[in-house]
Design a protein around this motif. Structure first.
Motif, PDB file in Angstrom:
ATOM      1  N   MET A 161     -14.074  19.894 -25.901  1.00 29.10           N
ATOM      2  CA  MET A 161     -15.190  19.122 -25.900  1.00 29.10           C
ATOM      3  C   MET A 161     -14.774  17.427 -26.009  1.00 29.10           C
ATOM      4  N   PHE A 162     -13.795  17.354 -26.878  1.00 30.37           N
ATOM      5  CA  PHE A 162     -13.066  16.237 -27.031  1.00 30.37           C
ATOM      6  C   PHE A 162     -12.397  15.484 -25.997  1.00 30.37           C
ATOM      7  N   THR A 163     -11.798  16.454 -25.472  1.00 32.54           N
ATOM      8  CA  THR A 163     -10.794  16.027 -24.179  1.00 32.54           C
ATOM      9  C   THR A 163     -12.026  15.615 -23.117  1.00 32.54           C
ATOM     10  N   GLU A 164     -12.579  16.613 -22.909  1.00 34.83           N
ATOM     11  CA  GLU A 164     -13.697  16.148 -21.606  1.00 34.83           C
ATOM     12  C   GLU A 164     -14.535  14.811 -22.041  1.00 34.83           C
ATOM     13  N   ILE A 165     -14.916  14.616 -23.363  1.00 37.15           N
ATOM     14  CA  ILE A 165     -15.644  13.424 -23.708  1.00 37.15           C
ATOM     15  C   ILE A 165     -14.876  12.297 -23.372  1.00 37.15           C
ATOM     16  N   ASN A 166     -13.614  12.465 -23.772  1.00 42.36           N
ATOM     17  CA  ASN A 166     -12.656  11.217 -23.713  1.00 42.36           C
ATOM     18  C   ASN A 166     -12.456  10.952 -22.356  1.00 42.36           C
ATOM     19  N   GLN A 167     -12.399  12.063 -21.268  1.00 45.85           N
ATOM     20  CA  GLN A 167     -12.488  11.780 -19.832  1.00 45.85           C
ATOM     21  C   GLN A 167     -13.331  11.243 -19.269  1.00 45.85           C
ATOM     22  N   PHE A 168     -14.685  11.492 -19.956  1.00 48.47           N
ATOM     23  CA  PHE A 168     -15.973  11.109 -19.337  1.00 48.47           C
ATOM     24  C   PHE A 168     -16.046   9.506 -19.990  1.00 48.47           C
ATOM     25  N   LYS A 169     -15.573   9.324 -21.072  1.00 43.99           N
ATOM     26  CA  LYS A 169     -15.581   7.826 -21.572  1.00 43.99           C
ATOM     27  C   LYS A 169     -14.718   6.887 -20.818  1.00 43.99           C
ATOM     28  N   ALA A 170     -13.840   7.717 -20.441  1.00 43.74           N
ATOM     29  CA  ALA A 170     -12.688   6.924 -19.698  1.00 43.74           C
ATOM     30  C   ALA A 170     -13.254   6.544 -18.122  1.00 43.74           C
ATOM     31  N   GLU A 171     -13.752   7.459 -17.793  1.00 45.67           N
ATOM     32  CA  GLU A 171     -14.269   7.211 -16.445  1.00 45.67           C
ATOM     33  C   GLU A 171     -15.492   6.378 -16.352  1.00 45.67           C
ATOM     34  N   VAL A 172     -16.332   6.608 -17.132  1.00 45.30           N
ATOM     35  CA  VAL A 172     -17.511   5.560 -17.335  1.00 45.30           C
ATOM     36  C   VAL A 172     -17.053   4.254 -17.546  1.00 45.30           C
TER      37      VAL A 172
END
Length: 174
Positions: free
Chosen positions: A119-130
């Motif tokens: 979850m944190f990996t995906e969240i950080n990827q999402f945060k980085a993309e956004v």
């Protein structure tokens, strides 16, 4: 009584990009600003006029550009505020997700450790993309605002002190 025309530095906006000469003509047929060399190419066109003789006709267009620049400044400020608001909401959402993760961890420790890492990996990827998208948007809007901030003083100077030819050229270039 009008004030005497003053030459304003147009930062080469009044110079033909192709020939490096002063722009003196406008070809209505091709909507192109022309120097004396360009007019040879446009000599068969029906509507080639000397800017000096037609520049007085464009006062409403000058005002429209001024209003458009002012509107652009307002829109840029609004977009910057939207970007900042979105960034805050993104950070708040991530904080909420982290809290939920801790509640799940208390209930299901073994499953949670695997899920939490993913979850944190995906969240950080999402945060980085956004964040990257917001940074791009903020950069673009800031650049537009800076360009507007460079053009508006020149426009004001041209409007107040420029020659009719300069006004006409600036109007067509912007």
């Amino acid at each position: 009584m009008g004030s005497a025309a003053v030459m304003v530095d147009m930062k080469d906006m009044d110079v033909c990009e192709e020939h490096g000469k002063a722009i003196q003509f406008y070809c209505e047929d091709h909507t192109k600003l022309c120097c004396s060399t360009c007019t040879f190419t446009h000599r068969k066109c029906d509507n080639v006029d000397e800017i000096k003789s037609i520049s007085f006709k464009n006062e409403p267009e000058f005002q429209a550009i001024k209003h458009a620049l002012i509107k652009m400044e307002s829109e840029a400020a609004s977009m910057i505020a939207d970007c900042e608001k979105s960034r805050g909401e993104l950070n708040e959402s991530i904080a909420n997700i982290s809290d939920e993760g801790d509640k799940i961890k208390d209930s299901i420790v073994e499953l949670f450790e695997e899920a939490q890492q993913k979850m944190f990996t995906e969240i950080n990827q999402f945060k980085a993309e956004v964040s990257m998208q917001l940074d791009k948007k903020l950069t673009a809007v800031t650049k537009i605002k800076e360009q507007k901030n460079q053009i508006l003083p020149m426009y004001s100077a041209i409007l107040q002190h420029g020659t009719p030819e300069q006004k006409y050229i600036f109007c067509k270039k912007t």
